[in-house]
Structures are given as structure tokens and as C-alpha cells.
Design a protein around this motif. Structure first.
Motif, PDB file in Angstrom:
ATOM      1  N   GLU A 111      30.623  37.397 -18.544  1.00 35.30           N
ATOM      2  CA  GLU A 111      29.471  37.938 -17.861  1.00 35.30           C
ATOM      3  C   GLU A 111      28.351  37.976 -18.891  1.00 35.30           C
ATOM      4  N   GLY A 112      27.150  37.626 -18.462  1.00 35.79           N
ATOM      5  CA  GLY A 112      26.007  37.627 -19.348  1.00 35.79           C
ATOM      6  C   GLY A 112      25.844  38.976 -20.036  1.00 35.79           C
ATOM      7  N   GLY A 113      25.545  38.945 -21.317  1.00 36.48           N
ATOM      8  CA  GLY A 113      25.367  40.172 -22.077  1.00 36.48           C
ATOM      9  C   GLY A 113      26.633  40.645 -22.772  1.00 36.48           C
ATOM     10  N   GLN A 114      27.786  40.055 -22.439  1.00 34.84           N
ATOM     11  CA  GLN A 114      29.031  40.476 -23.061  1.00 34.84           C
ATOM     12  C   GLN A 114      29.407  39.606 -24.253  1.00 34.84           C
ATOM     13  N   GLY A 115      28.814  38.425 -24.344  1.00 32.28           N
ATOM     14  CA  GLY A 115      29.149  37.503 -25.421  1.00 32.28           C
ATOM     15  C   GLY A 115      28.259  37.692 -26.637  1.00 32.28           C
ATOM     16  N   LEU A 116      28.544  36.918 -27.651  1.00 29.14           N
ATOM     17  CA  LEU A 116      27.728  36.934 -28.858  1.00 29.14           C
ATOM     18  C   LEU A 116      26.473  36.112 -28.616  1.00 29.14           C
ATOM     19  N   ASP A 117      25.374  36.495 -29.261  1.00 28.94           N
ATOM     20  CA  ASP A 117      24.086  35.850 -29.008  1.00 28.94           C
ATOM     21  C   ASP A 117      24.128  34.344 -29.219  1.00 28.94           C
ATOM     22  N   TYR A 118      24.852  33.893 -30.242  1.00 24.52           N
ATOM     23  CA  TYR A 118      24.839  32.459 -30.525  1.00 24.52           C
ATOM     24  C   TYR A 118      25.586  31.646 -29.467  1.00 24.52           C
ATOM     25  N   PHE A 119      26.360  32.275 -28.587  1.00 20.24           N
ATOM     26  CA  PHE A 119      27.007  31.549 -27.494  1.00 20.24           C
ATOM     27  C   PHE A 119      25.931  30.877 -26.622  1.00 20.24           C
ATOM     28  N   TYR A 120      24.850  31.593 -26.391  1.00 14.71           N
ATOM     29  CA  TYR A 120      23.782  31.064 -25.529  1.00 14.71           C
ATOM     30  C   TYR A 120      23.071  29.890 -26.172  1.00 14.71           C
ATOM     31  N   GLU A 121      22.967  29.921 -27.478  1.00 20.36           N
ATOM     32  CA  GLU A 121      22.346  28.794 -28.198  1.00 20.36           C
ATOM     33  C   GLU A 121      23.183  27.537 -28.044  1.00 20.36           C
ATOM     34  N   TYR A 122      24.490  27.702 -27.960  1.00 26.38           N
ATOM     35  CA  TYR A 122      25.396  26.553 -27.835  1.00 26.38           C
ATOM     36  C   TYR A 122      25.306  25.927 -26.457  1.00 26.38           C
ATOM     37  N   LEU A 123      25.085  26.758 -25.445  1.00 24.30           N
ATOM     38  CA  LEU A 123      25.009  26.246 -24.071  1.00 24.30           C
ATOM     39  C   LEU A 123      23.781  25.382 -23.925  1.00 24.30           C
TER      40      LEU A 123
END
Length: 153
Positions: free
Chosen positions: A141-153
Motif C-alpha cells: 500500500e502506498g506510504g508503507q514502503g521505503l521512499d526509494y521503491f518509488y524511484e525504482y518504479l
């Protein structure tokens, strides 16, 4: 008549125990994700491109903390995971080639835990699989992962 723009398939929260390893499985074993996708496509007689365009597979941005001393398995999100990394010394990181997930092992005098939490290799493996099938992904769920996960997507 179009009933749905997207169909989201939850491929996380796997609830099984490995008999051969006598340990809890991670949250989203790779082969289980693949089996879910294969099941969806098996024997389809409708336009596959239409299905591929609408199908999205869930990728978890959270994990599970398996505490062997307390015999518990609890969800763990980003701030709890970061706190654990800061507070615990000697955490070893293992790549489980069977499930294709990272396991952070905590072995201390007062703690005996395996923490299953996504890592970049986990994300890469899942996204490559989805690319092979030409289907999309959604984050749970958005907001539960580490910030850099979004950079990878």
C-alpha cells in the motif's frame, strides 16, 4: 458494455508454511505470483490484449516480522523497518532464491526474528515477470514502503 477499466489481483499476504523448511513463507513468493497469473490466463478464449491492458498485479510495499520467540507473525511497514535496522546490530540479509525475497535475519540474545520486507531485487524480479506477461502493477500500500521503491518504479 465495459464493466471495469482495471482488474486488480492481490498477489501478497500469502498465508502458508514451508513444510520442508519449517518456516513461514514471505509475503509474496515469486512462483505463487506466477501461478496466479497463469491461472488467470489459462484457457482464455477472449481477447488477451484486452485482458492484459486491464489486469494489474499487486506488489506489496510492506512486509512481515516473524518472531520465533513470541511465535508471532506481524505486518511491518517502513518506519518500523527503519527503526529495526537502526536499533538491531548484526542483521544479516539473505536472498531466498526459492521465493525470490529478501529476509533480514535478527539473531540476538533477546531476539530471534526473520523479517520479510521488499528490496530492490524483489521489485526487479516482480516487474520483470509482469513485463513478460505484458501486464501492469499496482502498489499495496502506498506510504508503507521505503521512499526509494518509488524511484525504482
Amino acid at each position: 458494455m465495459l464493466m471495469s477499466e482495471k482488474v486488480l489481483i492481490m498477489t501478497y499476504d500469502y498465508q502458508a508454511k514451508s513444510q520442508e523448511r519449517n518456516a513461514d513463507f514471505p509475503i509474496s513468493p515469486y512462483e505463487w505470483v506466477k501461478e496466479n497469473i497463469d491461472f488467470i490466463f489459462d484457457g482464455m478464449e477472449i481477447n488477451e490484449k484486452m485482458i492484459q491492458r486491464r489486469l494489474m498485479i499487486g506488489i506489496p510495499f510492506y512486509g512481515y516480522n516473524v518472531n520465533f520467540k513470541e511465535k508471532s507473525r506481524n505486518p511491518i511497514v517502513n518506519h518500523e523497518f527503519i527503526k529495526l535496522l537502526k536499533e538491531e546490530k548484526g542483521i544479516s540479509v539473505q536472498w531466498d532464491s526459492q521465493t525470490k525475497e529478501c529476509i533480514y535475519q535478527v539473531r540476538g540474545s533477546s531476539k530471534l526474528m526473520d523479517v520479510y520486507y521488499p528490496c530492490l531485487k524483489f521489485l526487479k524480479e516482480r516487474l520483470q515477470l509482469l513485463d513478460e506477461y505484458k501486464i501492469g502493477a499496482f502498489v499495496w500500500e502506498g506510504g508503507q514502503g521505503l521512499d526509494y521503491f518509488y524511484e525504482y518504479l
